[in-house]
Design an enzyme around this catalytic site. Sequence first.
Site, PDB file in Angstrom:
ATOM      1  N   ASN A  17      39.859  48.532  42.014  1.00 15.22           N
ATOM      2  CA  ASN A  17      38.856  48.714  40.949  1.00 15.22           C
ATOM      3  C   ASN A  17      37.685  49.560  41.444  1.00 15.22           C
ATOM      4  O   ASN A  17      37.154  50.382  40.693  1.00 15.22           O
ATOM      5  CB  ASN A  17      38.376  47.359  40.420  1.00 15.22           C
ATOM      6  CG  ASN A  17      39.367  46.760  39.455  1.00 15.22           C
ATOM      7  OD1 ASN A  17      39.478  47.210  38.318  1.00 15.22           O
ATOM      8  ND2 ASN A  17      40.128  45.777  39.906  1.00 15.22           N
ATOM      9  N   HIS A 109      37.579  40.231  35.595  1.00 15.94           N
ATOM     10  CA  HIS A 109      38.408  39.055  35.872  1.00 15.94           C
ATOM     11  C   HIS A 109      39.763  39.232  35.180  1.00 15.94           C
ATOM     12  O   HIS A 109      39.815  39.648  34.015  1.00 15.94           O
ATOM     13  CB  HIS A 109      37.712  37.798  35.345  1.00 15.94           C
ATOM     14  CG  HIS A 109      38.461  36.544  35.639  1.00 15.94           C
ATOM     15  ND1 HIS A 109      38.474  35.961  36.894  1.00 15.94           N
ATOM     16  CD2 HIS A 109      39.261  35.778  34.856  1.00 15.94           C
ATOM     17  CE1 HIS A 109      39.239  34.885  36.866  1.00 15.94           C
ATOM     18  NE2 HIS A 109      39.727  34.746  35.645  1.00 15.94           N
ATOM     19  N   GLU A 142      25.200  31.831  36.154  1.00 13.67           N
ATOM     20  CA  GLU A 142      25.224  30.906  37.289  1.00 13.67           C
ATOM     21  C   GLU A 142      26.601  30.273  37.491  1.00 13.67           C
ATOM     22  O   GLU A 142      26.889  29.742  38.553  1.00 13.67           O
ATOM     23  CB  GLU A 142      24.191  29.772  37.123  1.00 13.67           C
ATOM     24  CG  GLU A 142      22.779  30.199  36.796  1.00 13.67           C
ATOM     25  CD  GLU A 142      22.649  30.665  35.359  1.00 13.67           C
ATOM     26  OE1 GLU A 142      23.377  30.147  34.483  1.00 13.67           O
ATOM     27  OE2 GLU A 142      21.848  31.584  35.111  1.00 13.67           O
ATOM     28  N   ASP A 145      32.967  32.961  36.863  1.00 15.63           N
ATOM     29  CA  ASP A 145      33.728  33.671  35.824  1.00 15.63           C
ATOM     30  C   ASP A 145      33.221  33.300  34.424  1.00 15.63           C
ATOM     31  O   ASP A 145      33.994  32.999  33.506  1.00 15.63           O
ATOM     32  CB  ASP A 145      35.234  33.402  35.970  1.00 15.63           C
ATOM     33  CG  ASP A 145      35.771  33.942  37.290  1.00 15.63           C
ATOM     34  OD1 ASP A 145      35.277  34.981  37.753  1.00 15.63           O
ATOM     35  OD2 ASP A 145      36.674  33.318  37.873  1.00 15.63           O
TER      36      ASP A 145
HETATM   37  C1  GRF Z   1      41.223  42.198  40.208  1.00 20.11           C
HETATM   38  O1  GRF Z   1      42.377  41.737  39.570  1.00 20.11           O
HETATM   39  C2  GRF Z   1      39.989  41.641  39.568  1.00 20.11           C
HETATM   40  O2  GRF Z   1      40.138  41.381  38.208  1.00 20.11           O
HETATM   41  C3  GRF Z   1      39.782  40.357  40.319  1.00 20.11           C
HETATM   42  O3  GRF Z   1      40.169  40.628  41.638  1.00 20.11           O
HETATM   43  C4  GRF Z   1      41.105  41.696  41.637  1.00 20.11           C
HETATM   44  C5  GRF Z   1      40.585  42.741  42.574  1.00 20.11           C
HETATM   45  O4  GRF Z   1      41.502  43.772  42.770  1.00 20.11           O
HETATM   46  N1  GRF Z   1      38.419  39.903  40.201  1.00 20.11           N
HETATM   47  P1  GRF Z   1      41.091  45.073  43.586  1.00 20.11           P
HETATM   48  O5  GRF Z   1      40.562  44.619  44.944  1.00 20.11           O
HETATM   49  O6  GRF Z   1      40.065  45.817  42.806  1.00 20.11           O
HETATM   50  O7  GRF Z   1      42.367  45.834  43.725  1.00 20.11           O
END
Ligand code: GRF
Length: 200
Positions: A17, A109, A142, A145
Amino acid sequence: MEVVINIAVLASGSGTNLQALIDAPDLGAEICLVVSDRPEAAALGRAEAAGIESRVVPWGEYDSRAEFTKAILGEIEQAGADGIALAGFMRVLSGELIAVYPNRVLNIHPSLLPAFPGANAVGQALNHGVKVTGVTVHFVDEKVDHGPIIAQSAVPVLPDDDVATLHARIQVEEHDLYPRVVGAFARGKIHVEGGKVRWS
Ligand code: GRF
């Protein structure tokens, strides 16, 4: 392209990401810093390859969540970040971060929140036999998720899916959604009113 804001990205793992944010052609934001709690996180290599400053703040070196959060906050503030994007950051931060950056910490998430918060969201979806899951980008509050939902994208669960195949399809959506949301955030198009998000 005009840089609107500086953002810090926090990542613990592979950083795909983060990569999507780095590669976005029109993010409207500069990634001023990448912070990881794990020195071995592949995300750090992605930052280096892109010429982005990075810091490791190892979880184990702090006595409390508050101290850990304070250390991260120090790095982020020093880098001049206007906002923070959590991108697979596996540590829960204390409320002080939100106090300093209210409605300016985003998280992605791999489920349609409020379903399946916490770890292994993809496995939880499979265990429940849901037919549709997806991705949520939200402001962080706080709770884990939790917080005002900014955007969601649905992903169908296929009969033969396992965690790996379903997560791979979810990640395709993540890499499309997160840069779009961060871009809109950077341009001041996301507003929180009465605990809910309105786009302009
Ligand atoms: C993703 O699926 C995100 O939604 C979650 O952790 C994962 C991270 O993936 N919070 P990356 O490290 O960005 O590949």
